[in-house]
Motif scaffolding. Structure first.
Motif, PDB file in Angstrom:
ATOM      1  N   UNK A   1       0.815  -1.220   0.000  1.00 55.94           N
ATOM      2  CA  UNK A   1       0.000   0.000   0.000  1.00 55.94           C
ATOM      3  C   UNK A   1       0.849   1.270   0.000  1.00 55.94           C
ATOM      4  N   UNK A   2       2.146   1.125  -0.067  1.00 55.74           N
ATOM      5  CA  UNK A   2       3.027   2.306  -0.053  1.00 55.74           C
ATOM      6  C   UNK A   2       3.130   2.872  -1.469  1.00 55.74           C
ATOM      7  N   UNK A   3       2.332   3.874  -1.747  1.00 53.63           N
ATOM      8  CA  UNK A   3       2.303   4.446  -3.094  1.00 53.63           C
ATOM      9  C   UNK A   3       3.124   5.734  -3.134  1.00 53.63           C
ATOM     10  N   UNK A   4       3.789   5.987  -4.256  1.00 54.15           N
ATOM     11  CA  UNK A   4       4.617   7.195  -4.359  1.00 54.15           C
ATOM     12  C   UNK A   4       3.845   8.464  -3.991  1.00 54.15           C
ATOM     13  N   UNK A   5       4.512   9.372  -3.326  1.00 59.54           N
ATOM     14  CA  UNK A   5       4.020  10.704  -2.931  1.00 59.54           C
ATOM     15  C   UNK A   5       3.027  10.674  -1.768  1.00 59.54           C
ATOM     16  N   UNK A   6       2.736   9.485  -1.221  1.00 61.93           N
ATOM     17  CA  UNK A   6       1.819   9.424  -0.087  1.00 61.93           C
ATOM     18  C   UNK A   6       2.610   9.330   1.221  1.00 61.93           C
ATOM     19  N   UNK A   7       2.220  10.114   2.224  1.00 58.80           N
ATOM     20  CA  UNK A   7       2.854   9.998   3.543  1.00 58.80           C
ATOM     21  C   UNK A   7       2.199   8.828   4.308  1.00 58.80           C
ATOM     22  N   UNK A   8       3.020   7.962   4.878  1.00 51.93           N
ATOM     23  CA  UNK A   8       2.500   6.733   5.477  1.00 51.93           C
ATOM     24  C   UNK A   8       3.109   6.455   6.855  1.00 51.93           C
ATOM     25  N   UNK A   9       2.438   5.546   7.565  1.00 60.11           N
ATOM     26  CA  UNK A   9       3.017   4.904   8.752  1.00 60.11           C
ATOM     27  C   UNK A   9       2.975   3.413   8.455  1.00 60.11           C
ATOM     28  N   UNK A  10       4.122   2.767   8.484  1.00 61.26           N
ATOM     29  CA  UNK A  10       4.199   1.362   8.102  1.00 61.26           C
ATOM     30  C   UNK A  10       5.052   0.593   9.107  1.00 61.26           C
ATOM     31  N   UNK A  11       4.538  -0.560   9.549  1.00 56.23           N
ATOM     32  CA  UNK A  11       5.302  -1.405  10.462  1.00 56.23           C
ATOM     33  C   UNK A  11       6.059  -2.460   9.659  1.00 56.23           C
ATOM     34  N   UNK A  12       7.310  -2.686   9.976  1.00 56.69           N
ATOM     35  CA  UNK A  12       8.085  -3.702   9.276  1.00 56.69           C
ATOM     36  C   UNK A  12       9.296  -4.115  10.093  1.00 56.69           C
ATOM     37  N   UNK A  13       9.915  -5.179   9.618  1.00 57.80           N
ATOM     38  CA  UNK A  13      11.097  -5.697  10.302  1.00 57.80           C
ATOM     39  C   UNK A  13      12.327  -5.307   9.493  1.00 57.80           C
ATOM     40  N   UNK A  14      13.345  -4.843  10.169  1.00 53.75           N
ATOM     41  CA  UNK A  14      14.567  -4.445   9.460  1.00 53.75           C
ATOM     42  C   UNK A  14      15.173  -5.687   8.800  1.00 53.75           C
ATOM     43  N   UNK A  15      15.342  -5.622   7.482  1.00 51.73           N
ATOM     44  CA  UNK A  15      15.840  -6.789   6.759  1.00 51.73           C
ATOM     45  C   UNK A  15      17.164  -6.515   6.065  1.00 51.73           C
ATOM     46  N   UNK A  16      17.567  -5.260   6.040  1.00 55.19           N
ATOM     47  CA  UNK A  16      18.881  -4.928   5.503  1.00 55.19           C
ATOM     48  C   UNK A  16      19.442  -3.839   6.401  1.00 55.19           C
ATOM     49  N   UNK A  17      20.631  -4.073   6.908  1.00 51.74           N
ATOM     50  CA  UNK A  17      21.188  -3.191   7.942  1.00 51.74           C
ATOM     51  C   UNK A  17      21.430  -1.778   7.402  1.00 51.74           C
ATOM     52  N   UNK A  18      21.398  -0.797   8.287  1.00 53.90           N
ATOM     53  CA  UNK A  18      21.638   0.582   7.855  1.00 53.90           C
ATOM     54  C   UNK A  18      23.011   0.743   7.227  1.00 53.90           C
ATOM     55  N   UNK A  19      23.069   1.550   6.192  1.00 56.57           N
ATOM     56  CA  UNK A  19      24.365   1.894   5.606  1.00 56.57           C
ATOM     57  C   UNK A  19      24.337   3.387   5.322  1.00 56.57           C
ATOM     58  N   UNK A  20      25.531   3.963   5.303  1.00 60.45           N
ATOM     59  CA  UNK A  20      25.640   5.402   5.079  1.00 60.45           C
ATOM     60  C   UNK A  20      25.941   5.619   3.605  1.00 60.45           C
ATOM     61  N   UNK A  21      25.179   6.461   2.975  1.00 63.04           N
ATOM     62  CA  UNK A  21      25.475   6.790   1.589  1.00 63.04           C
ATOM     63  C   UNK A  21      26.072   8.195   1.565  1.00 63.04           C
ATOM     64  N   UNK A  22      26.648   8.620   0.450  1.00 60.11           N
ATOM     65  CA  UNK A  22      27.280   9.948   0.420  1.00 60.11           C
ATOM     66  C   UNK A  22      26.353  11.026   0.963  1.00 60.11           C
ATOM     67  N   UNK A  23      26.940  12.058   1.505  1.00 57.96           N
ATOM     68  CA  UNK A  23      26.265  13.171   2.176  1.00 57.96           C
ATOM     69  C   UNK A  23      25.666  12.729   3.510  1.00 57.96           C
ATOM     70  N   UNK A  24      26.154  11.608   4.026  1.00 56.94           N
ATOM     71  CA  UNK A  24      25.825  11.133   5.366  1.00 56.94           C
ATOM     72  C   UNK A  24      24.352  10.801   5.570  1.00 56.94           C
ATOM     73  N   UNK A  25      23.687  10.399   4.512  1.00 56.56           N
ATOM     74  CA  UNK A  25      22.331   9.899   4.675  1.00 56.56           C
ATOM     75  C   UNK A  25      22.411   8.432   5.089  1.00 56.56           C
ATOM     76  N   UNK A  26      21.403   7.975   5.829  1.00 57.39           N
ATOM     77  CA  UNK A  26      21.369   6.584   6.262  1.00 57.39           C
ATOM     78  C   UNK A  26      20.200   5.865   5.596  1.00 57.39           C
ATOM     79  N   UNK A  27      20.487   4.705   5.018  1.00 54.25           N
ATOM     80  CA  UNK A  27      19.454   3.926   4.332  1.00 54.25           C
ATOM     81  C   UNK A  27      19.394   2.535   4.942  1.00 54.25           C
TER      82      UNK A  27
END
Ligand SMILES: [Zn+2]
Length: 445
Positions: free
Chosen positions: A266-292
């Protein structure tokens, strides 16, 4: 007597103007001809993620009583003020004005407003509704602002709401740096912060009540009640003259844009959401210090991004581990060449923490010091007493987590207008105000 709801939107451009200012001018004019306001001007922030949004994406609605004979004049006043104060030379400024007459806002207008705040609305739906509800609409250029104007009419801020007192600059000062006594702002924050919010960013010490663009706003103070923002305004020492100020009733700081969804599907582009999920890929830092990082549920998976300016939120997101269960709050960004569908995080709630397991070298059975590895499958050696062992194995240790099971919110400097700050939790309002304070606007004569 007639009750009029007058919506206005999209009068500004990145280079000048502000629709709240147009509303403030309208308040003055309407007050002079003797209408009786039944609410503070409503400042309704719409979905901040629509690709064609106006700056800040705020629409306005004035609600007042007048005589039937005044209505024709009022139409003219609205059109004149919007026309004179819109940046009509700017491509993309498409003002709209909507009038609805009647005491009760029809249900379909309220639904349309909710859709405009939480999702995406279409011009053809707006035009159909205007006809069905016998509203009137005036559009300049393509009239796209009619969408927001209609949504502002439909959103009566019946539930949770906040207030913002906006002070405006003299025309001669616009475009120059804003001059406020910074010390007075910090004092004001200190004295009023139980009932005001986001005056300053405590992490950086930055003042947040002043915008930085060429618009006419000198500052805006947000708070729980009209008297709180008025009291706070009196504490701010401005070093330049104020042209006028007006108190708006708003959906700022209420999370009105976020809608809980049941799965990643149900996560559609441009919609603000609240979604519950389990972390399945650990955080990593991408350039400009963003965390994904990535979360998954039974239906699929989606990336979550905590950008550098979200401060505390990003720092905490970095500590998530695979297996943690979280609620992600934010807007869905469409997939691009380099990134899949992503939730741009405004806040996150840690629901469940997975154990943090690490393998450590064993303790020396003789003296208790942690032993050193002598290489893969070569056993361990104690640096203190010299004991060697090829029998001992690495031990499993559960480490303490730096995260807690709680809500983490982006730092105030990067919060959306609509994001509910931590300080407002528990202060939500159940209903509209019963009466208005006197003197909720002021004009420098
Ligand atoms: Zn030892």
């Amino acid at each position: 007597m007639a009750i009029v709801h007058m919506g206005v939107d999209d009068t500004d451009s990145p280079r000048t103007g502000c629709t709240t200012y147009v509303a403030s001018l309208l308040v003055e004019k309407l007050h002079r001809i003797g209408v009786s306001f039944v609410d503070y001007p409503n400042l309704v922030r719409l979905n901040p993620n629509v690709p064609w949004k106006t700056r800040g994406n705020g629409a306005l609605c004035l609600r007042f009583k007048c005589t039937e004979e005044q209505i024709e004049d009022i139409r003219q006043i609205a059109v004149d003020i919007v026309e004179e104060n819109s940046d009509l030379d700017y491509e993309g400024t498409e003002p709209g004005v909507v009038f609805f007459f009647g005491k009760i806002i029809p249900r379909e207008l309220a639904d349309f407003a909710k859709q405009a705040i939480q999702g995406i609305v279409k011009m053809q739906d707006a035009m159909r509704l205007i006809k069905a509800t016998k509203s009137e609409a005036v559009g300049f250029r393509t009239g796209r602002g009619i969408l927001g104007a209609l949504a502002a009419v439909g959103e009566t801020l019946r539930g949770d709401h906040t207030y913002e007192l906006i002070a405006y600059r003299l025309p001669s000062n616009r475009g120059t740096p804003r001059r406020l006594d910074a010390v007075s702002v910090f004092k004001m924050d200190e004295k009023t912060k139980d009932l005001t919010f986001n005056n300053v960013d405590s992490e950086t010490g930055r003042i947040l009540i002043t915008p930085h663009g060429p618009d006419p706003i000198l500052y805006g103070i947000r708070g729980q009640t009209p008297s709180a923002v008025k009291r706070a305004h009196k504490m701010v020492a401005s070093l330049e003259s104020i042209e006028r100020w007006t108190i708006f009733r708003t959906n700022h700081g209420t999370d009105a844009h976020l809608r809980r969804i049941n799965s990643t599907l149900e996560a559609h582009p441009f919609h603000p959401v609240i979604l519950t999920g389990k972390v399945s890929k650990a955080p990593r830092i991408i350039p400009r210090r963003h965390t994904i990082f990535r979360i998954s549920d039974k239906k699929g998976q989606i990336d979550c991004a905590a950008y550098e300016p979200t401060g505390e939120l990003r720092k905490n997101a970095k500590q998530l581990l695979i297996g943690d269960v979280i609620e992600a709050y934010g807007s869905v960004r469409p997939a691009s060449k380099n990134f899949p569908l992503t939730i741009n995080l405004e806040k996150l709630r840690v629901v469940k923490l997975a154990p943090k397991i690490v393998f450590q070298n064993p303790l020396c059975p003789h003296c208790g010091r942690r032993m050193k590895s002598m290489g893969v499958r070569k056993g361990f050696r104690c640096c203190k007493c010299g004991l060697r062992s090829s029998e001992l194995k690495k031990v499993i240790v559960e480490k303490k987590r730096g995260l807690q099971k709680r809500l983490y919110v982006a730092s105030p400097r990067s919060q959306r207008h609509l994001t509910k700050p931590l300080s407002r939790y528990g202060l939500e309002k159940p209903c509209q105000p019963k009466r208005m304070i006197s003197n909720w606007f002021w004009i420098n004569q």
